[in-house]
Design a protein around this motif. Structure first.
Motif, PDB file in Angstrom:
ATOM      1  N   SER A   1       0.834  -1.194   0.000  1.00 29.63           N
ATOM      2  CA  SER A   1       0.000   0.000   0.000  1.00 29.63           C
ATOM      3  C   SER A   1       0.874   1.251   0.000  1.00 29.63           C
ATOM      4  CB  SER A   1      -0.903   0.007   1.232  1.00 29.63           C
ATOM      5  OG  SER A   1      -1.567   1.247   1.368  1.00 29.63           O
ATOM      6  N   LEU A   2       0.483   2.240  -0.781  1.00 28.42           N
ATOM      7  CA  LEU A   2       1.239   3.487  -0.826  1.00 28.42           C
ATOM      8  C   LEU A   2       1.323   4.142   0.544  1.00 28.42           C
ATOM      9  CD1 LEU A   2      -0.102   5.035  -4.161  1.00 28.42           C
ATOM     10  CD2 LEU A   2       2.200   4.176  -3.727  1.00 28.42           C
ATOM     11  N   ASN A   3       0.303   3.935   1.354  1.00 31.89           N
ATOM     12  CA  ASN A   3       0.303   4.537   2.690  1.00 31.89           C
ATOM     13  C   ASN A   3       1.383   3.959   3.596  1.00 31.89           C
ATOM     14  OD1 ASN A   3      -1.889   6.216   2.110  1.00 31.89           O
ATOM     15  ND2 ASN A   3      -3.382   4.652   2.719  1.00 31.89           N
ATOM     16  N   ASN A   4       1.914   2.805   3.217  1.00 33.40           N
ATOM     17  CA  ASN A   4       2.935   2.153   4.038  1.00 33.40           C
ATOM     18  C   ASN A   4       4.289   2.097   3.342  1.00 33.40           C
ATOM     19  OD1 ASN A   4       1.489   1.434   6.434  1.00 33.40           O
ATOM     20  ND2 ASN A   4       0.384  -0.080   5.226  1.00 33.40           N
ATOM     21  N   ARG A   5       4.555   3.071   2.479  1.00 32.80           N
ATOM     22  CA  ARG A   5       5.831   3.014   1.761  1.00 32.80           C
ATOM     23  C   ARG A   5       7.023   3.215   2.695  1.00 32.80           C
ATOM     24  NH1 ARG A   5       3.836   8.178   0.678  1.00 32.80           N
ATOM     25  NH2 ARG A   5       5.366   9.895   0.578  1.00 32.80           N
ATOM     26  N   PHE A   6       6.784   3.796   3.854  1.00 34.14           N
ATOM     27  CA  PHE A   6       7.782   3.817   4.922  1.00 34.14           C
ATOM     28  C   PHE A   6       7.270   2.893   6.021  1.00 34.14           C
ATOM     29  CE2 PHE A   6       8.516   7.993   2.937  1.00 34.14           C
ATOM     30  CZ  PHE A   6       9.880   7.913   2.711  1.00 34.14           C
ATOM     31  N   ASN A   7       7.933   1.759   6.237  1.00 33.39           N
ATOM     32  CA  ASN A   7       7.454   0.848   7.270  1.00 33.39           C
ATOM     33  C   ASN A   7       8.621   0.088   7.880  1.00 33.39           C
ATOM     34  OD1 ASN A   7       7.676  -2.032   6.054  1.00 33.39           O
ATOM     35  ND2 ASN A   7       6.736  -0.830   4.401  1.00 33.39           N
TER      36      ASN A   7
ATOM     37  N   ARG B   1       9.409   4.399 -11.116  1.00 32.62           N
ATOM     38  CA  ARG B   1       8.778   4.067 -12.389  1.00 32.62           C
ATOM     39  C   ARG B   1       8.816   2.571 -12.688  1.00 32.62           C
ATOM     40  NH1 ARG B   1      11.102   9.484 -15.491  1.00 32.62           N
ATOM     41  NH2 ARG B   1       9.299  10.776 -14.965  1.00 32.62           N
ATOM     42  N   LYS B   2       8.755   1.754 -11.649  1.00 29.29           N
ATOM     43  CA  LYS B   2       8.760   0.296 -11.826  1.00 29.29           C
ATOM     44  C   LYS B   2       7.402  -0.331 -11.578  1.00 29.29           C
ATOM     45  CE  LYS B   2      12.006  -0.432  -8.783  1.00 29.29           C
ATOM     46  NZ  LYS B   2      12.451   0.942  -8.520  1.00 29.29           N
ATOM     47  N   TYR B   3       6.469   0.441 -11.058  1.00 37.25           N
ATOM     48  CA  TYR B   3       5.228  -0.145 -10.577  1.00 37.25           C
ATOM     49  C   TYR B   3       4.020   0.415 -11.310  1.00 37.25           C
ATOM     50  CZ  TYR B   3       8.437  -1.611  -6.927  1.00 37.25           C
ATOM     51  OH  TYR B   3       9.494  -2.164  -6.253  1.00 37.25           O
TER      52      TYR B   3
ATOM     53  N   GLY C   1      -6.142  -3.082  -5.264  1.00 44.60           N
ATOM     54  CA  GLY C   1      -7.333  -2.328  -5.645  1.00 44.60           C
ATOM     55  C   GLY C   1      -7.043  -1.296  -6.716  1.00 44.60           C
ATOM     56  N   ASP C   2      -7.626  -0.116  -6.518  1.00 41.41           N
ATOM     57  CA  ASP C   2      -7.436   0.984  -7.465  1.00 41.41           C
ATOM     58  C   ASP C   2      -6.487   2.033  -6.897  1.00 41.41           C
ATOM     59  OD1 ASP C   2      -9.251  -0.160  -9.271  1.00 41.41           O
ATOM     60  OD2 ASP C   2     -10.943   0.700  -8.169  1.00 41.41           O
ATOM     61  N   GLU C   3      -5.599   1.620  -6.017  1.00 45.35           N
ATOM     62  CA  GLU C   3      -4.715   2.570  -5.347  1.00 45.35           C
ATOM     63  C   GLU C   3      -3.808   3.304  -6.333  1.00 45.35           C
ATOM     64  OE1 GLU C   3      -1.419   1.434  -2.403  1.00 45.35           O
ATOM     65  OE2 GLU C   3      -3.099   1.938  -1.105  1.00 45.35           O
TER      66      GLU C   3
ATOM     67  N   ASN D   1       4.798   6.799  -5.761  1.00 42.52           N
ATOM     68  CA  ASN D   1       5.566   7.071  -4.548  1.00 42.52           C
ATOM     69  C   ASN D   1       6.089   5.798  -3.892  1.00 42.52           C
ATOM     70  OD1 ASN D   1       5.417   9.937  -4.346  1.00 42.52           O
ATOM     71  ND2 ASN D   1       3.279   9.777  -3.704  1.00 42.52           N
ATOM     72  N   ARG D   2       5.878   4.659  -4.516  1.00 43.04           N
ATOM     73  CA  ARG D   2       6.313   3.398  -3.920  1.00 43.04           C
ATOM     74  C   ARG D   2       7.812   3.413  -3.649  1.00 43.04           C
ATOM     75  NH1 ARG D   2       3.532  -1.351  -5.417  1.00 43.04           N
ATOM     76  NH2 ARG D   2       5.345  -2.488  -4.637  1.00 43.04           N
ATOM     77  N   ASN D   3       8.188   3.010  -2.452  1.00 42.48           N
ATOM     78  CA  ASN D   3       9.605   2.844  -2.136  1.00 42.48           C
ATOM     79  C   ASN D   3      10.059   1.444  -2.520  1.00 42.48           C
ATOM     80  OD1 ASN D   3       9.717   5.406  -1.067  1.00 42.48           O
ATOM     81  ND2 ASN D   3       9.573   4.740   1.060  1.00 42.48           N
TER      82      ASN D   3
END
Length: 501
Positions: free
Chosen positions: A266-272, A290-292, A351-353, A362-364
């Motif tokens: 999830s984008l919301n958890n790109r820092f975890n 630009r990989k996802y 989903g449609d994230e 913004n995916r890490n």
């Protein structure tokens, strides 16, 4: 490219916005010093800019799938059967040559970063700061980055040159495999010594590495060292002890498992906390990943058809929450008209994230996850003949979470406490890290490439007409150890024939 260039100028990339994302420090770049001339640093600011300049280069290189191109060699990942993916497809079908644009690009990018790292180390040699720990921390990052980059390239090519100064050596030769591993080990050990237990003022996931990050990468290194090609079984003890050290100090490093595997994507958890080292990105800062997203979808879904899942691997994948977290099982992929392959949720998102129109995210990158540390400990303990209850527990934590259970609560139905723990952990890695570009490295170190890639024929997946779907990219190259490592780029050998041995 007229020579194997050693860049001593232009070492500072534009890194201010991304650095602000991962640190509370105010290090906005001053254009007047963004292109520092070679020479001794005279201030902490110059050293900081030198270090973050390496991150700028790293982010520019790693934002593309090309940076992880070897991952397409695994039995978990495939690419489009035609289109413009020929250089990815070369790894998929085991037919890589010295002109492959992906390895050419990664070679150039990695050595540019290594040369910059060498220059930073030289420029900081006589720098005295009022707080010596700041200099230690920053230099620790440089050693960490150099060692990790050498390792990244060695996993592609095996033997590589090891430039350790900023001065050009146009006749440098390939180092032996042992020398390569010893240099990586040296850099990571020094990084561990200089880095703090946790980097100050950064987000979770170690976007700036800490001493635990270095020790975790060391554990991964020792696993490779124990496998093909050196097969030094004594390194399994070091892998186990290194992983155990990270586990025992996980709290002080900010590491741990997430409760739900799917939350990782999830984008919301790109820092975890599960990432033991992250490469971070930021769309609004002009530094996207630009990989996802769009790159993992077929043309049927407006995708750019770059990274797909292997059918047989998908069929074999154990049913349950982990499979649901790994793939978009809601897709009727057997009836895609463009590319008949499953889609990785790890690539396109849940989903449609991530919009179907979007390839900037913004995916890490979770370069290494804490889950891998646990599985290294379990596998290396078994292969070294020193199995402990803690090793079984490390394996069982991953097994429990895979079933959607609390990972830290024993469960008699899921837990295993007997059998070949090394093979159980190796199999667990297969499923846990599917689609994360590291399966190929496991197959290489255990010399199981032929075993895995010879059995890729779909068995049960059928389209609406009842026809069995077909493998999209058939193997045409050797599956033997002679084809485990990619050739050195031809243009580098033309410039320096010493690299051809």
């Amino acid at each position: 490219m007229n020579k194997i260039k050693i860049f001593k100028n232009n070492i500072i990339a534009c890194i201010c916005m991304t650095f602000a994302l991962i640190s509370c420090a105010d290090l906005d770049e001053d254009p007047s010093i963004s292109n520092l001339a070679p020479g001794a640093y005279s201030s902490q600011e110059e050293l900081e800019l030198g270090v973050t300049g390496i991150y700028g280069k790293l982010r520019d290189a790693s934002q593309w799938t090309s940076f992880y191109v070897t991952g397409f060699g695994g039995d978990d990942i495939t690419t489009h059967k035609v289109s413009n993916k020929i250089d990815f497809r070369a790894f998929d079908i085991r037919s890589v040559n010295g002109a492959n644009s992906k390895t050419v690009g990664v070679w150039k990018d990695v050595y540019a970063m290594i040369r910059t790292a060498n220059l930073v180390l030289e420029s900081a040699e006589d720098l005295v700061l009022s707080d010596a720990s700041v200099k230690d921390r920053l230099l620790g990052e440089v050693y960490f980055l150099r060692g990790t980059l050498f390792f990244h390239l060695a996993r592609t090519h095996g033997r590589i040159p090891l430039p350790l100064t900023s001065e050009p050596d146009f006749e440098i030769a390939l180092s032996s495999q042992l020398e390569v591993y010893e240099q990586i080990e040296s850099d990571l050990l020094l990084a561990e010594k200089l880095l703090p237990s946790i980097y100050p003022d950064v987000n979770a996931g170690a976007p700036r590495p800490n001493s635990g990050s270095a020790r975790a990468i060391l554990a991964r290194l020792y696993m490779d060292w124990a496998g093909f090609p050196l097969k030094d079984n004594t390194r399994y003890n070091l892998a186990a002890s290194s992983a155990k050290q990270v586990i025992d100090n996980a709290g002080s490093h900010g590491f741990g498992l997430l409760d739900d595997l799917e939350d990782l994507w999830s984008l919301n958890n790109r820092f975890n906390k599960e990432s033991v080292w992250s490469i971070s990105y930021c769309v609004t800062c002009g530094t996207p990943n630009r990989k996802y997203g769009k790159l993992g979808h077929p043309g049927d879904l407006l995708g750019w058809q770059e990274t797909f899942a292997e059918i047989k691997f998908f069929e074999d994948f154990p049913e349950g929450p982990r499979k649901e977290a790994t793939y978009r099982t809601d897709y009727d992929w057997e009836n895609f008209s463009d590319q008949v392959t499953p889609v990785f949720k790890k690539i396109v998102g849940p989903g449609d994230e991530i919009s179907l129109d979007d390839f900037d995210t913004n995916r890490n990158d979770f370069y290494m996850r804490y889950a891998e540390v646990l599985l290294i400990y379990a596998e290396a303990s078994g292969r070294s003949g020193n199995v402990t209850t803690e090793a079984w527990e490390s394996l069982n934590k991953i097994r429990r979470r895979a079933e959607g259970l609390p990972f830290d609560e024993p469960n008699a139905i899921v837990d295993v406490t007997s059998g070949d723990i090394a093979e159980l952990a190796f199999a667990e890695r297969k499923w846990e890290f599917a689609g994360e570009f590291i399966r190929w490295n496991d197959l290489v170190r255990m010399e199981r490439v032929e075993e895995a890639l010879s059995d890729r024929v779909p068995r049960v997946s059928r389209n609406a007409a009842g026809e069995l779907v077909q493998v999209q990219n058939e193997i045409i190259g050797s599956l033997g150890t002679d084809n485990y490592f990619a050739p050195i780029p031809t243009r580098e050998i033309i410039l320096n024939p010493n690299l051809d041995n």
